[in-house]
Design an enzyme around this catalytic site. Structure first.
Site, PDB file in Angstrom:
ATOM      1  N   HIS A 134     -19.294  -2.868  16.965  1.00 51.41           N
ATOM      2  CA  HIS A 134     -17.962  -2.263  16.931  1.00 51.41           C
ATOM      3  C   HIS A 134     -17.207  -2.456  18.245  1.00 51.41           C
ATOM      4  CE1 HIS A 134     -14.839   0.219  15.258  1.00 51.41           C
ATOM      5  NE2 HIS A 134     -14.899   1.062  16.266  1.00 51.41           N
ATOM      6  N   SER A 141     -10.178  -0.649  16.237  1.00 50.78           N
ATOM      7  CA  SER A 141     -10.660   0.474  15.434  1.00 50.78           C
ATOM      8  C   SER A 141      -9.461   1.209  14.826  1.00 50.78           C
ATOM      9  CB  SER A 141     -11.539   1.382  16.303  1.00 50.78           C
ATOM     10  OG  SER A 141     -12.274   2.278  15.512  1.00 50.78           O
ATOM     11  N   ASP A 164     -21.082  -4.321  12.830  1.00 56.11           N
ATOM     12  CA  ASP A 164     -20.340  -3.083  13.041  1.00 56.11           C
ATOM     13  C   ASP A 164     -20.664  -2.106  11.910  1.00 56.11           C
ATOM     14  OD1 ASP A 164     -18.435  -1.083  13.412  1.00 56.11           O
ATOM     15  OD2 ASP A 164     -16.793  -2.484  13.789  1.00 56.11           O
TER      16      ASP A 164
END
Length: 434
Positions: free
Chosen positions: A394, A248, A363
């Protein structure tokens, strides 16, 4: 919220006042809150700035729905009341710190600690062959406890440092019952790769960090580089085969880490974003509104708050002077200017090392748009591997249908295919070294 009779009388008074202040926040009675601040807080967070902080917060998590359980912690001369508060999209702890005179000396908003849930290792991890050892990353002003997971055998092994996403995350990147970094550590070590994971600085020292001086370096870069240095001194690790894997926001920062550590063997960008944070937050709000059937007025209020925050961030990045103690979406002007000046795609093009980009197609936080941007930036390079996984969310876990935050509360594990692919890439089975 009524006083808890199980608390000492003085602490009952503090919890009652903290609850009242949170209620004032919900009602936007900011002057009544500031009246309880000590001199430092009054100067750093005046009424107009407190209003902006609250506006930015509800732009992210929606309106306050319920104030729940309270607990009191003591550190030196200060007592802090932590109130677990339910917002539309998240549960947050509102921490109100009081000095000896009963004035407010600090006000913080952090994700609520997840409940302790049973966790089982993924089936692909062979625990009988692994060893784990506690280490300290960045021993100095900000020592961070970490875990080094080693495969069985003498080594030396290729190794990976895992870099967190946004927020005050623990070493396992815990979300609800899920521990994706622990999955990766155990899975990769089973396949012959050492893994170092550690507590994020914002988790270990959140109440000591100066938000006005906070930048990318303090959030991730310095500690990532210290972790790489630690691995390079580890006898069981091959110093020529050290990689950084960022998830991320950690994936977004990975090219910056690579540029400051050109001796790395490579970087792995796992669900790494390429676009401005506010833009992606707007996209997430719209997605969740559709997926969860939210009322239009709720969505519009969130988008309006986010629009205001975005405009102010762009003004600061354009050279506007910050107000005293100004904080937007949890960060000060220094952070937003630093992030605004960083171009992940331009930086990744300059790296002379192997690169792996992995993206889950389900995601909704970081999307295929970002994956395609990495793909375009790295086109034509033989030392780059890009993989899109249709079923992953995610957290790099399998699912079906539209992904939503509730999915993160169901136990799961990082997909075994990704673990296999990542281990193979690190050991040279995928991609071609430069």
């Amino acid at each position: 919220m009524s006083n808890d009779a199980s608390l000492p009388e003085d602490e009952q008074g503090l919890t009652s006042l903290a609850s009242q202040l949170v209620q004032h926040l919900s009602e936007q009675k900011f002057a009544e809150i500031v009246a309880h601040f000590d001199a430092t807080m009054t100067a750093s967070l005046p009424v107009e700035h407190l209003a902006r902080v609250w506006e930015g917060l509800i732009g992210q998590v929606g309106s306050l729905k319920r104030v729940g359980a309270a607990r009191v912690t003591v550190r030196g001369a200060y007592r802090a009341v932590l109130l677990t508060c339910a917002f539309e999209q998240a549960s947050l702890d509102v921490k109100v710190a009081f000095d000896q005179a009963g004035q407010v000396a600090g006000l913080y908003f952090t994700p609520t600690e997840p409940p302790t849930l049973a966790w089982e290792a993924p089936a692909y991890a062979d625990l009988s062959t692994l060893t784990e050892r506690e280490v300290v990353v960045n021993a100095g002003q900000w020592p961070l406890p970490g875990t080094l997971t080693l495969p069985g055998g003498p080594g030396p092994f290729p190794a990976m440092v895992l870099i967190h996403g946004s927020g005050p995350q623990d070493r396992d990147a815990t979300v609800g019952p899920n521990r994706p970094f622990k999955d990766l550590a155990l899975g990769l070590a089973t396949k012959g790769v050492a893994v170092l994971r550690f507590e994020k600085r914002t988790r270990a020292y959140g109440d000591r960090l100066d938000v006005q001086q906070f930048r990318m370096d303090q959030e991730s870069i310095e500690d990532a580089l210290a972790a790489v240095a630690l691995l390079s001194r580890e006898g069981a690790v091959d110093p020529a085969q050290i990689f950084v894997g960022g998830h991320s926001l950690g994936g977004t920062f990975a090219p910056r880490i690579g540029s400051e550590a050109p001796h790395l063997a490579g970087i792995a960008i796992l669900a790494g974003a390429t676009r401005p944070i506010v833009e992606m937050m707007r996209e997430q709000i719209a997605y969740l509104a559709s997926a969860e059937g939210k009322a239009p007025d709720q969505v519009n209020a969130q988008l309006d708050g986010l629009k205001s925050a975005g405009e102010r961030i762009r003004a600061l990045q354009g050279g506007a002077a910050p107000g005293p103690g100004e904080v937007i979406l949890g960060a000060g002007a220094a952070y937003w200017r630093d992030v605004g000046a960083y171009d992940a795609l331009a930086t990744v093009k300059t790296l002379k090392m192997r690169i792996y980009v992995a993206q889950g197609q389900r995601d909704y936080q970081v999307t295929e748009v970002d994956y395609r941007a990495w793909e375009e930036a790295l086109a034509g390079r033989k030392d780059v591997t890009l993989k899109l996984y249709p079923e992953l969310n995610h957290l790099l876990m399998q699912g079906a249908g539209k992904s939503t935050p509730s999915e993160y509360q169901r136990p799961g594990h990082v997909d075994e295919r990704l673990v296999d692919d990542l281990a193979g890439w690190m050991k040279g089975a995928s991609g071609t070294p430069p």
